[in-house]
Design a protein around this motif. Sequence first.
Motif, PDB file in Angstrom:
ATOM      1  N   ALA A  21       0.830  -1.206   0.000  1.00 55.42           N
ATOM      2  CA  ALA A  21       0.000   0.000   0.000  1.00 55.42           C
ATOM      3  C   ALA A  21       0.863   1.254   0.000  1.00 55.42           C
ATOM      4  CB  ALA A  21      -0.926  -0.011   1.219  1.00 55.42           C
ATOM      5  N   GLN A  22       1.935   1.226   0.784  1.00 55.20           N
ATOM      6  CA  GLN A  22       2.852   2.375   0.836  1.00 55.20           C
ATOM      7  C   GLN A  22       3.492   2.616  -0.520  1.00 55.20           C
ATOM      8  OE1 GLN A  22       5.231   0.899   4.091  1.00 55.20           O
ATOM      9  NE2 GLN A  22       4.252   2.255   5.595  1.00 55.20           N
ATOM     10  N   LYS A  23       3.886   1.547  -1.191  1.00 55.12           N
ATOM     11  CA  LYS A  23       4.487   1.680  -2.524  1.00 55.12           C
ATOM     12  C   LYS A  23       3.480   2.234  -3.523  1.00 55.12           C
ATOM     13  CE  LYS A  23       7.833  -2.099  -2.001  1.00 55.12           C
ATOM     14  NZ  LYS A  23       8.233  -3.458  -2.495  1.00 55.12           N
ATOM     15  N   ILE A  24       2.233   1.743  -3.440  1.00 56.09           N
ATOM     16  CA  ILE A  24       1.194   2.207  -4.375  1.00 56.09           C
ATOM     17  C   ILE A  24       0.899   3.681  -4.156  1.00 56.09           C
ATOM     18  CG2 ILE A  24      -1.253   1.989  -4.965  1.00 56.09           C
ATOM     19  CD1 ILE A  24      -0.931  -1.044  -4.333  1.00 56.09           C
ATOM     20  N   ILE A  25       0.751   4.086  -2.894  1.00 57.13           N
ATOM     21  CA  ILE A  25       0.467   5.496  -2.588  1.00 57.13           C
ATOM     22  C   ILE A  25       1.611   6.381  -3.068  1.00 57.13           C
ATOM     23  CG2 ILE A  25       0.108   7.181  -0.741  1.00 57.13           C
ATOM     24  CD1 ILE A  25      -2.302   5.381  -1.255  1.00 57.13           C
ATOM     25  N   LYS A  26       2.839   5.932  -2.812  1.00 57.72           N
ATOM     26  CA  LYS A  26       3.998   6.704  -3.253  1.00 57.72           C
ATOM     27  C   LYS A  26       4.036   6.799  -4.778  1.00 57.72           C
ATOM     28  CE  LYS A  26       9.044   7.003  -2.822  1.00 57.72           C
ATOM     29  NZ  LYS A  26      10.259   6.372  -2.244  1.00 57.72           N
ATOM     30  N   SER A  27       3.740   5.696  -5.457  1.00 54.01           N
ATOM     31  CA  SER A  27       3.738   5.684  -6.920  1.00 54.01           C
ATOM     32  C   SER A  27       2.671   6.617  -7.479  1.00 54.01           C
ATOM     33  CB  SER A  27       3.507   4.256  -7.420  1.00 54.01           C
ATOM     34  OG  SER A  27       3.454   4.214  -8.826  1.00 54.01           O
ATOM     35  N   THR A  87       3.816  10.133  -7.073  1.00 50.91           N
ATOM     36  CA  THR A  87       4.816  10.421  -8.104  1.00 50.91           C
ATOM     37  C   THR A  87       4.143  10.696  -9.444  1.00 50.91           C
ATOM     38  OG1 THR A  87       6.481   9.041  -7.013  1.00 50.91           O
ATOM     39  CG2 THR A  87       6.823   9.508  -9.350  1.00 50.91           C
ATOM     40  N   MET A  88       3.136   9.888  -9.777  1.00 51.79           N
ATOM     41  CA  MET A  88       2.386  10.108 -11.007  1.00 51.79           C
ATOM     42  C   MET A  88       1.730  11.486 -11.018  1.00 51.79           C
ATOM     43  SD  MET A  88      -0.962   8.093 -12.486  1.00 51.79           S
ATOM     44  CE  MET A  88      -2.029   8.957 -11.336  1.00 51.79           C
ATOM     45  N   ILE A  89       1.100  11.841  -9.898  1.00 54.01           N
ATOM     46  CA  ILE A  89       0.439  13.152  -9.801  1.00 54.01           C
ATOM     47  C   ILE A  89       1.451  14.276  -9.995  1.00 54.01           C
ATOM     48  CG2 ILE A  89      -0.746  14.737  -8.227  1.00 54.01           C
ATOM     49  CD1 ILE A  89      -2.073  12.240  -6.968  1.00 54.01           C
ATOM     50  N   ASN A  90       2.606  14.168  -9.311  1.00 48.94           N
ATOM     51  CA  ASN A  90       3.641  15.204  -9.423  1.00 48.94           C
ATOM     52  C   ASN A  90       4.162  15.314 -10.841  1.00 48.94           C
ATOM     53  OD1 ASN A  90       3.404  15.673  -6.683  1.00 48.94           O
ATOM     54  ND2 ASN A  90       5.153  14.402  -6.123  1.00 48.94           N
ATOM     55  N   ASP A  91       4.406  14.154 -11.474  1.00 48.29           N
ATOM     56  CA  ASP A  91       4.941  14.154 -12.835  1.00 48.29           C
ATOM     57  C   ASP A  91       3.952  14.765 -13.820  1.00 48.29           C
ATOM     58  OD1 ASP A  91       7.256  13.015 -11.958  1.00 48.29           O
ATOM     59  OD2 ASP A  91       6.821  10.989 -12.691  1.00 48.29           O
ATOM     60  N   ASP A 140       2.279  19.322 -17.082  1.00 42.68           N
ATOM     61  CA  ASP A 140       1.290  20.335 -17.456  1.00 42.68           C
ATOM     62  C   ASP A 140       1.832  21.735 -17.209  1.00 42.68           C
ATOM     63  OD1 ASP A 140      -1.571  21.185 -18.086  1.00 42.68           O
ATOM     64  OD2 ASP A 140      -1.316  22.013 -16.069  1.00 42.68           O
ATOM     65  N   GLN A 141       2.501  21.920 -16.055  1.00 43.67           N
ATOM     66  CA  GLN A 141       3.047  23.231 -15.730  1.00 43.67           C
ATOM     67  C   GLN A 141       4.141  23.657 -16.697  1.00 43.67           C
ATOM     68  OE1 GLN A 141       2.396  25.751 -13.449  1.00 43.67           O
ATOM     69  NE2 GLN A 141       0.476  24.646 -13.287  1.00 43.67           N
TER      70      GLN A 141
END
Length: 285
Positions: free
Chosen positions: A69-75, A78-82, A87-88
Motif C-alpha cells: 500500500a505504501q508503494k502504491i500510494i507513493k507511486s 509520483t504520477m500526480i507530481n509528474d 502540465d506546468q
Amino acid sequence: MIELNQLEQLIYIAENKTISKAAKELLISQPALSRSMQRLESDLGVELFDHYKNKIVLNKNGELAVKHAQKIIKSIQTMINDVQDYDQSFHRISIATCSPAPMWDIEPLIKELYPQITIQTAVINQKDLITKLKEKEYQLIITPEQVDDSQYVCIPYVEEDLLLSLPLNHPLTKKKTIKFHDLDGQTMLLYSNIGFWHDLHMQKTPKTKYLLQEERFTFNEIVKASTLPSYTSNLSIKREGKMSDRIILPIDEEEAHVTYYVVMLKENKKKYKELIDKIDQYYDY
C-alpha cells in the motif's frame, strides 16, 4: 474493487497501531473504519488482522499489504507530481543565470513569443547552473561558458563588456584602457547584485575598498553625484543610457569580456524552437 482510500486507511492503522487511534486521525468513526477493512479483506481474499478479546492487530498478511500500500500510494503521488509538472511546463518557464544583465532582453523576448507562459527567473552561483538544469529545476540557463555536451543545446546569446565609469576629473581618465591592477587599492562604488562579476572584482582587486549598494536606483543616483569610480557594462548602458559627466573606459583584460550562452536540455529543443530562431535573428555575434 480495492479503493485508494482503503490503502491509505490501512497505512494509518499500521502507523497508529490501533483502529481506534487511526479512526481519530482519519476523522471517521471506528465502526466505519472496521467495515472498510473488512471489505478490503474480502477484496484481497485473505485476513489482514488477528482478532483478540479487546483489540485487533495486523498479521503477517496485513504487514505485507501495508508495504504494498505504501508503494502504491507513493507511486500515485509520483504520477500526480509528474503529470502536474508536465502540465506546468507548458504554462511556466524557469530561467537561471549567474548575472542579471543577460536576463534583461530575453525575458521580454519570451513574453512576446509565449504570452501564456509565466516566467520565473533567478540569479544563482555559476557552478550550480548545469546541475540545476540537469535536475530540471530550470528549463533554461544563461552561462558565460560554452557547454560542449551532446545532451544540451548551447546557443550563443549576447556579449557583455565590463567597463569603468569615471568622474571627469579622475586621474585614471588620462588612460585609454584600464587594467585591473590600476584599480587595486582604489575606493570604488559597487552595485552588489551582479552575480559572478562580484566574485571577479573581489578576486582581481583584493585591496580595493568597495562601497556596496544593493538597490539599483540608489546606486545610480550615488554614482551621478560621486567622485568615485564604478563599474558599468555595454549592456547596462544599452538599458539605462550613458550617464552625463562620466568617462567610460574599456577594461583591457580577458576576464572583462564574456559571451553568454543560452543552454537547455536537448529534449526541449523542439519546444523552444521559436526562441532559438529569434535569438539567432535578434542578436549579431
